[in-house]
Design an enzyme around this catalytic site. Structure first.
Site, short mmCIF file in Angstrom:
data_model
loop_
_atom_site.label_atom_id
_atom_site.label_comp_id
_atom_site.label_asym_id
_atom_site.label_seq_id
_atom_site.Cartn_x
_atom_site.Cartn_y
_atom_site.Cartn_z
N ASP A 64 62.73 -39.68 46.82
CA ASP A 64 63.46 -38.49 46.38
C ASP A 64 64.90 -38.94 46.10
O ASP A 64 65.44 -39.76 46.85
CB ASP A 64 63.44 -37.44 47.50
CG ASP A 64 63.91 -36.09 46.99
OD1 ASP A 64 63.09 -35.16 46.97
OD2 ASP A 64 65.10 -35.97 46.62
N THR A 133 72.97 -35.50 28.82
CA THR A 133 72.42 -34.39 28.05
C THR A 133 73.42 -33.73 27.11
O THR A 133 74.63 -33.67 27.42
CB THR A 133 71.86 -33.32 29.02
OG1 THR A 133 71.69 -32.08 28.33
CG2 THR A 133 72.81 -33.06 30.19
N GLU A 135 73.73 -30.71 26.91
CA GLU A 135 74.30 -29.56 27.64
C GLU A 135 75.74 -29.83 28.07
O GLU A 135 76.49 -28.91 28.35
CB GLU A 135 73.44 -29.25 28.87
CG GLU A 135 72.19 -28.47 28.58
CD GLU A 135 72.45 -27.05 28.08
OE1 GLU A 135 73.14 -26.29 28.77
OE2 GLU A 135 71.96 -26.71 26.99
N TYR A 157 73.66 -26.83 35.96
CA TYR A 157 72.95 -28.02 35.49
C TYR A 157 73.91 -28.94 34.73
O TYR A 157 74.01 -30.14 35.00
CB TYR A 157 71.79 -27.60 34.57
CG TYR A 157 71.17 -28.76 33.82
CD1 TYR A 157 70.25 -29.61 34.44
CD2 TYR A 157 71.49 -29.02 32.48
CE1 TYR A 157 69.68 -30.67 33.75
CE2 TYR A 157 70.92 -30.09 31.79
CZ TYR A 157 70.02 -30.91 32.44
OH TYR A 157 69.46 -31.98 31.76
N LYS A 161 75.36 -32.72 35.64
CA LYS A 161 75.14 -33.86 34.75
C LYS A 161 76.47 -34.48 34.29
O LYS A 161 76.51 -35.63 33.88
CB LYS A 161 74.30 -33.43 33.55
CG LYS A 161 72.81 -33.20 33.89
CD LYS A 161 72.07 -34.52 33.98
CE LYS A 161 70.58 -34.33 34.15
NZ LYS A 161 69.82 -35.58 34.11
#
Ligand code: NAP
Ligand code: G4F
Length: 360
Positions: A64, A133, A135, A157, A161
């Site tokens: 993880d 990204t 975004e 998000y 990032k």
């Protein structure tokens, strides 16, 4: 012969699965990191495991992004030539509901990997790819967004990032690690998660065709995106790490379409005519014309697309389109699959999935 070794985080996701196939074809030994789940999460990579020629070159490890001890242990054991960090809480809408979790996984998770490279003394050996990204551009500061465009993230998000983008650059500059950002615009495929808008439309439409559902419920259908194909884009991720030096690259088709355009062209591909009525939250699409022999479950006048306010985001990125001049020039790349081919592939695949499900 010495084979290159790669670690892919997020190997069970859309991009991870395509990259695993791509690297295996290039004779890499691929180590994927998958997280523990109470239900099966390997459907996108099961075919690799089932292939007897690939099985001995493809290894899975539980891990993880938040468990730095395990990441360090895996990296120490494998001593990879390349790490592709694809793991993330990747849904923008969900990130508003899970801001803390999204921030930890996407930001600290990336830091954990970079720190593990350093702690294992692999700064000179291991190249690192970060899945950045479009975004990051959020509230756009330039008509077409390139590596030089200022960032303006608009969601938990995107802010998570942004940290990951900068920490990647930071480890490059501080410790001389070959660490690069691929700033990818939206890319889709039949393996796209079902809650992202393109797949939600193609699977929803397929269920309507087979009479399993009546309507698709969506949010902002006027949003504009630059949609490519994931299979095309993972080749770019690899090229980013083969470049002579670590750097950051925008990857995009440079073409922009609305969600509404995507919907209309899905219906068009199947030869079904729809018409839009109403405005805003009350907008909807009805079936006007279709071949009733081909589609016995459809009815004229059926409302197949409705708007539901629960799918609007608290802060929307409604206009993205990339400028990929740098990648085209330096990495000699251009996308091969256009939006019409993407729609065809996604619909054909979803119709087949739904058809099979009706036989069970
Ligand atoms: P995806 O299908 O959602 O895959 C995400 C992967 O991350 C899955 O394998 C998921 O595991 C894994 N994951 C989530 N949380 C994790 C954790 N805490 N530890 C370890 N693994 C974890 O995403 P994608 O579309 O392939 O995108 C790949 C990457 O590119 C993501 O980082 C995304 O943010 C970024 N990106 C995507 C696009 C795009 O348009 N697709 C564009 C730009 C950037 P499960 O399978 O168990 O859920
Ligand atoms: O498909 P989406 O959820 O993708 P979004 O938000 O652009 O994010 C994806 O692409 C990013 C790259 O730019 C990645 F970094 C990120 O990980 C992810 O892969 O939504 C696309 C657009 C949005 O404007 C959204 O508001 O479609 C709009 N939309 C309208 N109705 C909807 C819906 N989106 C979703 N998911 N579900 C709807 O019902």
């Amino acid at each position: 012969m010495k084979f290159k070794k790669a670690i892919i985080t997020g190997v069970t996701g859309q991009d991870g699965s395509y990259l695993a196939e791509f690297l295996l074809k290039k004779n890499y030994i691929v180590h994927g990191i998958k997280r523990k789940s109470s239900s099966f999460n390997t459907s996108r990579i099961d075919h690799i495991y089932e292939n007897k020629h690939l099985r001995n070159k493809f290894f899975l490890h539980y891990g993880d992004l938040l468990d730095s001890n395990t990441l360090t242990k895996i990296i120490k054991e494998v001593k990879p030539d390349e790490i592709y960090n694809f793991a993330a809480q990747s849904h923008v809408g969900v990130s508003f509901d899970l801001p803390n979790y999204t921030s930890q996984v996407n930001s600290i998770g990336t830091l954990n990997l970079l720190q593990a490279i350093k702690d294992c003394g692999l700064e000179k050996k291991t190249k690192f790819y970060q899945a950045s990204t479009s975004e990051l551009f959020g509230e756009i500061q330039e008509k077409k967004q390139s590596e030089k465009t200022k960032f303006y993230p608009k969601s938990p998000y995107a802010t998570s990032k942004l940290f990951a983008y900068w920490i990647t650059k930071n480890f490059r500059e501080s410790y001389n690690i070959f660490a690069s950002n691929g700033i990818l615009f939206n890319h889709e495929s039949p393996r796209r998660g079902e809650t992202f808008v393109t797949r939600k439309i193609t699977i929803g439409l397929s269920k309507i065709i087979y009479g399993l559902e009546k309507s698709i419920y969506l949010g902002n259908i006027y949003s504009l995106r630059d949609w490519g194909h994931a299979k095309d884009y993972v080749q770019m991720c690899w090229k980013v790490l083969q470049y002579k030096k670590p750097d950051d690259f925008v990857i995009a088709t440079e073409k922009q379409y609305s969600v509404k355009f995507f919907i209309e062209n899905c219906f068009k591909y199947l030869g079904i005519k729809i018409k839009w009525f109403g405005k805003g939250i009350n907008e909807f699409a009805k079936i006007i014309k279709f071949d009733d022999k081909k589609y016995p479950k459809l009815k004229k006048g059926m409302i197949v697309v409705k708007i539901n306010k629960k799918y609007f985001r608290p802060n929307e990125v409604d206009n993205l389109v990339g400028n990929a001049t740098k990648a085209k020039k330096l990495l000699k790349w251009k996308p091969k699959i256009n939006i019409y081919q993407l729609i065809k592939e996604m619909i054909d695949a979803d119709l087949e999935i739904v058809r099979k499900s009706t036989l069970i």
